[in-house]
Design an enzyme around this catalytic site. Structure first.
Site, PDB file in Angstrom:
ATOM      1  N   ASP A 122      23.710  26.887  39.393  1.00  0.00           N
ATOM      2  CA  ASP A 122      22.248  26.540  40.113  1.00  0.00           C
ATOM      3  C   ASP A 122      22.507  26.469  41.555  1.00  0.00           C
ATOM      4  O   ASP A 122      23.695  26.772  41.892  1.00  0.00           O
ATOM      5  CB  ASP A 122      21.676  25.120  39.687  1.00  0.00           C
ATOM      6  CG  ASP A 122      20.253  25.258  39.646  1.00  0.00           C
ATOM      7  OD1 ASP A 122      19.614  25.462  38.862  1.00  0.00           O
ATOM      8  OD2 ASP A 122      19.849  24.856  40.862  1.00  0.00           O
ATOM      9  N   ILE A 132      13.371  25.752  32.113  1.00  0.00           N
ATOM     10  CA  ILE A 132      13.730  26.327  30.998  1.00  0.00           C
ATOM     11  C   ILE A 132      15.329  26.391  30.726  1.00  0.00           C
ATOM     12  O   ILE A 132      16.106  25.961  29.734  1.00  0.00           O
ATOM     13  CB  ILE A 132      13.623  28.117  31.206  1.00  0.00           C
ATOM     14  CG1 ILE A 132      12.080  27.994  30.774  1.00  0.00           C
ATOM     15  CG2 ILE A 132      14.248  28.681  29.689  1.00  0.00           C
ATOM     16  CD1 ILE A 132      11.237  27.513  29.519  1.00  0.00           C
ATOM     17  N   HIS A 148      -0.276  24.815  26.978  1.00  0.00           N
ATOM     18  CA  HIS A 148      -1.383  25.825  26.950  1.00  0.00           C
ATOM     19  C   HIS A 148      -2.291  25.774  25.704  1.00  0.00           C
ATOM     20  O   HIS A 148      -1.687  25.146  24.658  1.00  0.00           O
ATOM     21  CB  HIS A 148      -0.953  27.635  26.982  1.00  0.00           C
ATOM     22  CG  HIS A 148       0.068  27.677  27.973  1.00  0.00           C
ATOM     23  ND1 HIS A 148      -0.457  27.828  29.417  1.00  0.00           N
ATOM     24  CD2 HIS A 148       1.365  28.279  27.896  1.00  0.00           C
ATOM     25  CE1 HIS A 148       0.874  28.036  30.170  1.00  0.00           C
ATOM     26  NE2 HIS A 148       1.625  28.467  29.198  1.00  0.00           N
ATOM     27  N   ASN A 208       4.447  25.222  26.863  1.00  0.00           N
ATOM     28  CA  ASN A 208       5.285  26.518  27.767  1.00  0.00           C
ATOM     29  C   ASN A 208       6.718  26.047  28.201  1.00  0.00           C
ATOM     30  O   ASN A 208       7.443  27.247  28.391  1.00  0.00           O
ATOM     31  CB  ASN A 208       4.520  26.422  28.959  1.00  0.00           C
ATOM     32  CG  ASN A 208       4.049  25.086  29.847  1.00  0.00           C
ATOM     33  OD1 ASN A 208       3.527  24.311  29.153  1.00  0.00           O
ATOM     34  ND2 ASN A 208       4.740  25.053  30.834  1.00  0.00           N
ATOM     35  N   GLY A 236      -1.602  40.122  26.289  1.00  0.00           N
ATOM     36  CA  GLY A 236      -2.030  41.099  25.477  1.00  0.00           C
ATOM     37  C   GLY A 236      -1.005  42.497  25.287  1.00  0.00           C
ATOM     38  O   GLY A 236      -0.215  42.681  24.497  1.00  0.00           O
ATOM     39  N   SER A 261       7.170  35.605  27.046  1.00  0.00           N
ATOM     40  CA  SER A 261       6.952  34.430  27.457  1.00  0.00           C
ATOM     41  C   SER A 261       6.320  33.642  26.421  1.00  0.00           C
ATOM     42  O   SER A 261       6.318  33.920  25.458  1.00  0.00           O
ATOM     43  CB  SER A 261       5.768  34.568  28.784  1.00  0.00           C
ATOM     44  OG  SER A 261       4.680  35.163  27.888  1.00  0.00           O
ATOM     45  N   CYS A 262       6.064  32.272  27.042  1.00  0.00           N
ATOM     46  CA  CYS A 262       5.632  31.222  26.151  1.00  0.00           C
ATOM     47  C   CYS A 262       4.280  31.714  25.259  1.00  0.00           C
ATOM     48  O   CYS A 262       4.251  31.714  24.097  1.00  0.00           O
ATOM     49  CB  CYS A 262       5.459  29.995  26.632  1.00  0.00           C
ATOM     50  SG  CYS A 262       4.499  30.032  28.173  1.00  0.00           S
ATOM     51  N   ASN A 263       3.365  32.254  26.318  1.00  0.00           N
ATOM     52  CA  ASN A 263       2.166  32.683  25.530  1.00  0.00           C
ATOM     53  C   ASN A 263       2.164  33.860  24.587  1.00  0.00           C
ATOM     54  O   ASN A 263       1.504  33.991  23.769  1.00  0.00           O
ATOM     55  CB  ASN A 263       0.861  33.048  26.658  1.00  0.00           C
ATOM     56  CG  ASN A 263       0.442  31.714  27.366  1.00  0.00           C
ATOM     57  OD1 ASN A 263      -0.107  30.717  26.740  1.00  0.00           O
ATOM     58  ND2 ASN A 263       0.613  31.717  28.638  1.00  0.00           N
ATOM     59  N   GLY A 275       9.330  35.882  32.378  1.00  0.00           N
ATOM     60  CA  GLY A 275       8.582  36.389  33.852  1.00  0.00           C
ATOM     61  C   GLY A 275       9.206  37.603  34.236  1.00  0.00           C
ATOM     62  O   GLY A 275       8.613  38.075  35.323  1.00  0.00           O
ATOM     63  N   ARG A 328      -2.033  26.413  31.577  1.00  0.00           N
ATOM     64  CA  ARG A 328      -1.902  25.122  32.162  1.00  0.00           C
ATOM     65  C   ARG A 328      -1.472  25.656  33.728  1.00  0.00           C
ATOM     66  O   ARG A 328      -1.007  26.994  33.834  1.00  0.00           O
ATOM     67  CB  ARG A 328      -0.489  24.397  31.954  1.00  0.00           C
ATOM     68  CG  ARG A 328       0.856  25.434  31.511  1.00  0.00           C
ATOM     69  CD  ARG A 328       1.544  25.130  32.809  1.00  0.00           C
ATOM     70  NE  ARG A 328       3.058  25.722  32.754  1.00  0.00           N
ATOM     71  CZ  ARG A 328       3.201  26.923  33.141  1.00  0.00           C
ATOM     72  NH1 ARG A 328       2.120  27.704  33.853  1.00  0.00           N
ATOM     73  NH2 ARG A 328       4.173  27.700  32.989  1.00  0.00           N
TER      74      ARG A 328
END
Length: 352
Positions: free
Chosen positions: A38, A17, A225, A306, A200, A144-146, A115, A173
């Protein structure tokens, strides 16, 4: 900072990301990438330096390691935070929660990813839903992505007055593509033990009124996904009406099996052919010719990248927190233009 100055953005964590956020920030005309931090000294951060991004070590120890590796770091994370107006934390899951106190102590605005728990910031964000409530906050969480895809599609139906309740099956995935050699699953499917799966309830952190239940299973693939949805509408409607409701979102794009986009890999190949950075699919890609309406029920499926879908949301979250743009629709338009999000994936035929 006045609104005539570019917002200085730090990116903490230069992984899947983080590198996409950094590139997206660099593409905006009202933001400046202050640098990336990093812990690594490998090819990923070497690429960041080759792109001219200022590089910082997460700690003084990491600064020394980067120096020994010839990466010429500009300093430590503390130095980077001192040169930024906002930090986007893209570190691995649960690591960001440990960084939050440092951000709060410094008084810097911050964004965490999906996350982390909603409680870390007390605010969960998608640009089309709650941009206004993020204005001027110290922090937010880009879901999140979903969850992003769930909220985008269901909110489009809700805003058209068509959504009563939704039930979704998420085929997830197993891992990110570049980590396939580490933790992928093979020759099996792994159902999530809880119904609803966490997506959900997570969607309800953005819009508590959504009547949504999700079920999820991990599959042995890494590209993206795949979601299947059964939506009870508020009344009987036509297919064209449902498509029109979804089309109202600039970050939902229709694809068709009739165009040869029959699977996840073909859509990713299309992104590569379009020259998208990292083959990014920022949109929710809904199969138009699969969508079916029977009375007051709609059935559809879509693809979720994702690695990419949260990137435009993160850019808009930066503008909201720092208040360089008070209007959510204007921010979305600016982000879409900078990232090449047009609402259409398959180009129009060129006239002879």
């Amino acid at each position: 900072m006045t609104h005539t100055e570019n917002t200085r953005v730090a990116v903490n964590g230069y992984g899947v990301i983080g590198k996409r956020v950094a590139a997206a920030v660099a593409a905006q005309d009202d933001m400046t990438l202050a640098g990336v931090a990093d812990v690594a000294t490998d090819w990923r951060v070497a690429v960041a330096r080759a792109k001219g991004y200022p590089l910082f070590g997460a700690t003084l120890e990491h600064v020394r390691a980067m120096t020994e590796a010839g990466l010429d770091p500009a300093g430590s994370l503390d130095d980077l935070l001192g040169a930024a107006d906002v930090v986007v934390d893209c570190t691995p899951k649960k690591v960001a929660a440990g960084n939050v106190e440092r951000y709060r102590e410094r008084g810097i605005k911050f964004i965490v990813q999906g996350g982390e728990k909603h409680a870390v910031t007390g605010h969960s964000f998608t640009a089309e839903n709650n941009y206004d409530t993020a204005l001027g906050r110290q922090s937010t969480r880009v879901v999140s992505c979903n969850t992003t895809s769930t909220v985008r599609t269901l909110s489009a139906l809700k805003q058209a007055g068509l959504l009563k309740k939704a039930r979704g099956v998420l085929i997830r995935r197993a891992t990110d593509p570049w980590e396939s050699h580490l933790g992928g699953i093979m020759n099996t499917l792994v159902p999530e033990a809880d119904i609803p799966s966490h997506q959900g309830p997570d969607a309800q952190t953005v819009d508590p009124e959504l009547d949504v239940v999700t079920m999820a299973v991990k599959a042995p693939e890494t590209l993206s996904h795949l979601h299947y949805w059964t939506v009870q509408l508020t009344r009987e409607a036509s297919k064209d009406e449902v498509l029109g409701a979804l089309r109202a979102s600039s970050r939902i794009a229709f694809i068709r099996m009739a165009d040869g986009l029959v699977a996840l890999n073909s859509v990713k190949e299309l992104m590569a052919d379009l020259g998208r950075p990292h083959d990014n699919l920022y949109e929710v890609a809904v199969w138009e010719d699969m969508l079916t309406v029977q009375g007051d029920e709609a059935f559809y499926a879509y693809m979720v990248d994702n690695q990419a879908i949260v990137i435009p949301e993160t850019i808009d979250a930066i503008r909201a927190l720092t208040e360089i743009e008070a209007d959510g629709a204007t921010s979305i338009e600016k982000t879409n233009e900078a990232l090449g999000i047009t609402g259409r994936l398959v180009p129009e035929p060129v006239a002879a």
